[in-house]
Write a protein that holds these residues in place. Sequence first.
Motif, short mmCIF file in Angstrom:
data_model
loop_
_atom_site.label_atom_id
_atom_site.label_comp_id
_atom_site.label_asym_id
_atom_site.label_seq_id
_atom_site.Cartn_x
_atom_site.Cartn_y
_atom_site.Cartn_z
N VAL A 100 -67.55 44.30 32.01
CA VAL A 100 -67.43 42.72 32.68
C VAL A 100 -66.02 42.40 32.57
O VAL A 100 -65.40 42.37 31.57
N PHE A 101 -65.33 41.69 33.67
CA PHE A 101 -64.03 41.22 33.58
C PHE A 101 -64.08 39.85 33.54
O PHE A 101 -64.94 39.35 34.00
N PRO A 102 -62.97 39.25 32.77
CA PRO A 102 -61.54 39.82 32.63
C PRO A 102 -61.59 40.64 31.13
O PRO A 102 -60.94 41.35 31.11
N ALA A 103 -62.85 40.57 30.39
CA ALA A 103 -62.72 41.38 29.02
C ALA A 103 -62.50 42.63 29.09
O ALA A 103 -61.60 43.29 28.42
N ALA A 104 -63.02 43.38 30.27
CA ALA A 104 -62.77 44.78 30.10
C ALA A 104 -61.32 45.17 30.56
O ALA A 104 -60.93 46.29 30.12
N GLY A 105 -60.62 44.40 31.22
CA GLY A 105 -59.25 44.50 31.65
C GLY A 105 -58.33 44.46 30.44
O GLY A 105 -57.27 44.91 30.56
N TYR A 106 -58.85 43.71 29.33
CA TYR A 106 -57.95 43.74 28.03
C TYR A 106 -57.85 45.13 27.55
O TYR A 106 -56.54 45.39 26.95
N ILE A 107 -58.72 45.99 27.75
CA ILE A 107 -58.44 47.27 27.23
C ILE A 107 -57.45 48.16 27.90
O ILE A 107 -56.49 48.57 27.09
N ALA A 108 -57.39 48.02 29.22
CA ALA A 108 -56.12 48.65 29.72
C ALA A 108 -55.12 47.95 29.76
O ALA A 108 -53.86 48.69 29.45
N GLU A 109 -55.04 46.70 29.46
CA GLU A 109 -53.67 46.10 29.23
C GLU A 109 -53.17 46.56 27.88
O GLU A 109 -52.06 46.81 27.59
#
Length: 330
Positions: free
Chosen positions: A260-269
């Motif tokens: 679920v984004f944006p939470a998942a996006g923090y991993i890539a960041e």
Amino acid sequence: MATSPSAPIDLAQLHSFHVALAQSTRVLSLLGAGLSASSGLPTFRGAGGLWRTHDATSLATPEAFEANPGLVWQFYSYRRHMALQAQPNAAHYALAELARRMPGFLTLSQNVDGLSQRANHPPAQLQLLHGTLFAVRCMDRELCRYGPEPNFVDPIVPALAIPTSGADPTANTTRHSAATTDHNHQPAQDLDISNISVPLDSLSPSDLPTCPKCTHALLRPNVVWFGESLPWTVLETVDTYIAQPPPIDLILVLGTSAKVFPAAGYIAEARAKGARVCVVNTDVNDAPPGGWQEGDWFFRGDAAVLVPMLLEPVIGRVVVPDVAPHTPVV
């Protein structure tokens, strides 16, 4: 990756993580519902997500509250009560202790259950992406703007007390057991309000929590409902944390599928800035966004057992109180 799905913990990988943690000064953790599963809390998303006869996600909307605030408050009163019956587990306490010992540690939680707060996780190092069951705010955001205000009272008003009569205690009418798998705590009992044989009272607005400031509008739980924006102060805090130097050393992905984004996006960041990724989950198929990469760790199993083990070289042995206070100690 660290271990195969069926293998016990890989001691070489555990040692590798301990070495990396000892050299780290900035660590981000992302928490999901799996962290609270060891405390016995039911979840209301995914397969079987029913509360009584209702699709629980259909109650978590502004439209549902406008149409039937009494029913929505009964659902959230049940969730508040369940969360207060549960106890923070060893992982909650381990993360709180890491925050006290590592100023550059930040936790981003997708959980609304208040368990991190009751484990006395330092508030400045805990960001709640989806809000919390244990704060309320006024529905009149144009004229009043009361809240969010912490509230751990159970029941929040007398009309929302959990029913205790008229139920068959042997009836298996709920898909959600509150029985905990955490060996540190006794199983909680299913509550009558989840039993469809117990009729719910029809509540009027006058029975429900009312704003103490404007005295006319209803209070609502300070959670993010479907269709609502995530709290910009939390997003801004996390964005600033990721962007500021020095780079993040590690990101811990604990009890979440990270879909679920944006939470998942923090991993890539975090990974893009050089952070290594450590995943603790029960499902080996829940790879981080972008898949597994060289240098990642994966530890399969109960977060309440694994997280204290992972953090032990920095925080020491975790002591879990028999009973946590309902209201966080500030």
